[in-house]
Design an enzyme around this catalytic site. Sequence first.
Site, short mmCIF file in Angstrom:
data_model
loop_
_atom_site.label_atom_id
_atom_site.label_comp_id
_atom_site.label_asym_id
_atom_site.label_seq_id
_atom_site.Cartn_x
_atom_site.Cartn_y
_atom_site.Cartn_z
CE LYS A 1 -4.50 0.75 0.28
NZ LYS A 1 -5.63 -0.13 -0.04
CG ASP B 1 -7.33 3.13 -0.76
OD1 ASP B 1 -7.67 1.94 -0.73
OD2 ASP B 1 -7.50 3.89 0.21
N1 GLU Z 1 -7.41 0.10 -2.82
C1 GLU Z 1 -8.16 -1.07 -3.13
C2 GLU Z 1 -8.16 -2.00 -1.94
O1 GLU Z 1 -8.20 -1.55 -0.81
C3 GLU Z 1 -7.76 -1.71 -4.45
C4 GLU Z 1 -6.32 -2.07 -4.61
C5 GLU Z 1 -5.93 -2.55 -6.01
O2 GLU Z 1 -6.75 -2.57 -6.90
O3 GLU Z 1 -4.74 -2.89 -6.15
O4 GLU Z 1 -8.19 -3.20 -2.06
#
Ligand code: GLU
Length: 446
Positions: free
Chosen positions: A126, A166
Amino acid sequence: MTDTLSSYLASIRKKDPDQPEFQQAAEEVLTSLWPFLQDNPAYLSQGILERLLEPERSITFRVPWTDDQGKVHVNRGYRVQMNSAIGPYKGGLRFHPSVNLGVLKFLAFEQVFKNALTTLPMGGGKGGSDFDPKGKSDSEVMRFCQSFMTELSRHIGANLDIPAGDIGVGAREVGYMYGQYKRMRNEFTSVLTGKGQTYGGSLMRPEATGFGCVYFAEQMLKSRDKSLDGLRVVISGAGNVAQYAALKVIQLGGLVLSLSDSGGTLHFADGLDEATWKKVVKLKNQERGRLEALDGQPGVQFIANSTPWHLSCDLALPCATQNELDEDDARKLIDNGCIAVAEGANMPCTLAAADLFLEHKTLYAPGKAANAGGVAVSGLEMSQNAMRLSWTEEEVDQKLHEIMESIHNACSHYGKDEEGFINYVKGANIAGFVKVADAMLAQGIV
Ligand code: GLU
């Protein structure tokens, strides 16, 4: 070696005293895994927990950018590469003033389990920045994204780490970051997902998290011989996840009673219709306005400074952000007849709220299970890019359905008790853990 649950939790608190969200996520996972770990001691003796709790790598960097008046600003950028045991790091980027290392470590930790549950080969990561896109012009956002990517590009790659969106990072931001990466590397690869459909994005990726959350809720209801048809559904948030969760609920015959943003709750006493849904989407995605602007539209009432949890409902979908639903809110929902809660956001319920739902045998699905549809379709975007083709909407939707159903099955396999009650927290944590931990055991102490 530390060997009791409380000594593990104490050591996390001691190591990272300034990271309450990370402590919270770790406590939830470790507490529900503990009995399983006692029965399977190899995981403890091989230090799997200690290794899972320490990011493989955390990067922080300076992001300088210039506003439209020529003033120089500096934000902090991050990427937490948490675990690559089952695939390259994968997870979104969050741009929000609340972003710090602890928040991103909690999100990266959750992502490891979530990605494992999708059945696809993705590790967890992340990243993001404390930059606030709110109130910034398109050119300011572009300059920020380019500066952010200039540094991030050293640490990511299509086979190494694949970021996505996100909170605060949507199609616009992904587009600017992708453009900068491509320009710097001179290569067209699947280094970001959530791309626009004209340049490698997957159909259904914008819808995936919200739709997936509702597909998961459908499975939960089915376990009690119920469907969404005619159900009263309270939704928080008004961003990408909340928007598509609301649309899917409407399509499946449910009544959407609310959406919300940081200013308050928009209440639809007779249910949100598709025409008003379109207005919300235009307001939020194009005009970047506040929900309050829709107060007084037919059937729409704005309740300032309020979350929607006091509204009487059958199903609650918290789709805004972490810790938006506390113990008092959970009590109100239970008292008002809510039978199921599926988290569209990451960790929207506090530990006490989650415990209360479980105590009352409310169907309660944590985000790592219920909102995994977004990253799952990101995984499908990577596959399509690698094959240089694109699947139809029906094909992607079908795969998303299958993935959400398989996550439900995995939760049920590990989380069902003798009376048939499914503890989705326990189920999701054990199922995600086993996949990652077994890969780690096989790969030795690395
Ligand atoms: N931010 C999204 C999550 O919390 C998607 C992440 C992504 O698609 O890599 O899963």
